[in-house]
Scaffold this active site. Sequence first.
Site, PDB file in Angstrom:
ATOM      1  N   LYS A  68       0.820  -1.332   0.078  1.00 33.80           N
ATOM      2  CA  LYS A  68       0.035  -0.114   0.073  1.00 33.80           C
ATOM      3  C   LYS A  68       0.892   1.283   0.067  1.00 33.80           C
ATOM      4  O   LYS A  68       2.018   1.238   0.552  1.00 33.80           O
ATOM      5  CB  LYS A  68      -0.827   0.126   1.334  1.00 33.80           C
ATOM      6  CG  LYS A  68      -1.897   1.090   1.185  1.00 33.80           C
ATOM      7  CD  LYS A  68      -3.031   0.695   2.422  1.00 33.80           C
ATOM      8  CE  LYS A  68      -4.046   2.014   2.673  1.00 33.80           C
ATOM      9  NZ  LYS A  68      -4.760   1.511   3.427  1.00 33.80           N
ATOM     10  N   SER A 143      -9.773   1.733   2.247  1.00 31.31           N
ATOM     11  CA  SER A 143      -9.001   2.288   1.345  1.00 31.31           C
ATOM     12  C   SER A 143      -7.843   1.575   0.872  1.00 31.31           C
ATOM     13  O   SER A 143      -7.127   1.934  -0.012  1.00 31.31           O
ATOM     14  CB  SER A 143      -8.236   3.453   2.330  1.00 31.31           C
ATOM     15  OG  SER A 143      -7.543   3.048   3.611  1.00 31.31           O
ATOM     16  N   SER A 167     -10.215  -0.688   6.620  1.00 32.60           N
ATOM     17  CA  SER A 167      -9.641  -0.725   5.099  1.00 32.60           C
ATOM     18  C   SER A 167      -8.785  -1.776   4.835  1.00 32.60           C
ATOM     19  O   SER A 167      -8.441  -1.726   3.580  1.00 32.60           O
ATOM     20  CB  SER A 167      -8.504   0.510   5.256  1.00 32.60           C
ATOM     21  OG  SER A 167      -9.214   1.723   5.213  1.00 32.60           O
TER      22      SER A 167
HETATM   23  N1  GLN Z   1     -13.331   3.910   5.702  1.00 33.82           N
HETATM   24  C1  GLN Z   1     -12.702   4.465   7.200  1.00 33.82           C
HETATM   25  C2  GLN Z   1     -12.530   5.834   7.019  1.00 33.82           C
HETATM   26  O1  GLN Z   1     -12.603   6.520   5.973  1.00 33.82           O
HETATM   27  C3  GLN Z   1     -11.649   3.673   7.430  1.00 33.82           C
HETATM   28  C4  GLN Z   1     -10.470   3.735   6.696  1.00 33.82           C
HETATM   29  C5  GLN Z   1      -9.273   2.856   7.121  1.00 33.82           C
HETATM   30  O2  GLN Z   1      -9.401   2.096   7.754  1.00 33.82           O
HETATM   31  N2  GLN Z   1      -8.033   3.498   6.822  1.00 33.82           N
HETATM   32  O3  GLN Z   1     -11.882   6.423   7.908  1.00 33.82           O
END
Ligand code: GLN
Length: 480
Positions: A68, A143, A167
């Site tokens: 990532k 994400s 995410s």
């Molecule tokens: N979708 C969640 C957010 O937007 C979690 C994102 C994540 O786990 N990085 O904060």
Amino acid sequence: MNLNESTAHELLGLIKEKKTTPEAVHISVKKAIELHDPKVKAYVRVDHDKARPTSRANGKFPIPIAIKDNICIKGREVTCCSRILEGFKPPYNATVIEKILEAEGILIGQANMDEFAFGSSTENSVFGPTRNPWNTKCVPGGSSGGSAAAVAAHEAIWALGSDTGGSIRQPASFCGIVGLKPTYGRVSRYGLIAFASSLDQIGPLTKDVTDNALLLNIIAGHDHRDSTSVNVPVPDYTKSLTKDLKGLKIGIPKEYFIEGLDPEVKFAITAAIELLKKSGVTFKEISLPHTEYAVATYYILATAEASSNLARFDGVQFGQRFQPAAPRKTPIVDMYEETRDRGFGKEAKRRILLGTYSLSSGYYEAYYLRAQKVRTLIKNDFDLAFSELDAILTPTSPTTAFKIGEKSDNPLAMYLSDIYTISANLAGIPAISIPCGFSKDGLPIGLQILAKPFAEEMIFRIAYSYEQSTDWYKRKAPLN
Ligand code: GLN
């Protein structure tokens, strides 16, 4: 079967028996990237020259892995898919990268993500969205959408993602693969560009549970450079891959089976429960009474921490620096303002504003402090449940993958897609998503298994046993 469509444990077997070589595996992954990535867009950068396998020593893992774009690799650009970090080349490796290099893993490239990991669809990337290999009109989740799509499209054998509120698990669920958020402190965060430091964890995204255990074996462990990493021994997680589940007690929280849960997802989870019963598991309906506050609590705490973590991106030390065309205030203030205005995307700005607001004097007690207290209540719900249970089972996400653009103008709808994953981060507990079915449109459905802190072995045991009695994980994404 093409080499790139195999799992790491299959490939390691073939390499050991001299039926293939790490070079051949790498070439087959490279070809898949050339063929599919123009459509899928899982990667933001690939570097095959730096990725060449170097040795054939036994006991090593010459497995191509996607990283990532928020995990630092020394000397290679890392941007968190944000304009503000364009050109930033970290002078050091993240601890997980050191560990992968030690294992002779092959870093093929960096995977797309929502800017600074803010999102659930990978649409908030400065590089544009990644597409779901099961239906390229749909999002891959987020994400870590690039990481999940790379594995599902067989453009990588393994991937690393980060999970602050879901995410890793939600994109794993949307892409039909296995994704684990380890216990907070199990994997070092050193070299992970922080979103919300008290919630972030790095974890593995893989094609099956065995590969997930193998990759966690490599990356887990205490690290003196991350003061929140915990000094408990790392077991060999592959030892927990047994099919025997007799006598286990699993809880089904009633708060997770409410309005908004897609009937097809509910059906798949119910079928999974029935299957696990046949392996000797006893199920019990439980209550996690503070679940309804999880999303609100998370968005106060995560944005507060994000606003503070993102303060360092001001044009001075990292990445981009912008100046306005004509002076406005003083040169330094102009530079800060222009850099942050042009460098951050819309969602990042929204979170900085929300977070700064809840931390500001007069609001701190009403929002931030209160959210911290609710976080403790949520954690207590889990502690109580695990005093008599081995694990908890839920859907990973209320729906299957949604269409690109469907939620991008509605932040609240987007935030609600993490309703089932966020609590594990607030409580610091481990949780996995594994494939458990498909919708009639052919989109994958994910099953989430949660356990008490450092009980990853229990999670793997249940996940493996379930996986081995199904063949969902063997299906291949059609890439259309
Ligand atoms: N979708 C969640 C957010 O937007 C979690 C994102 C994540 O786990 N990085 O904060």
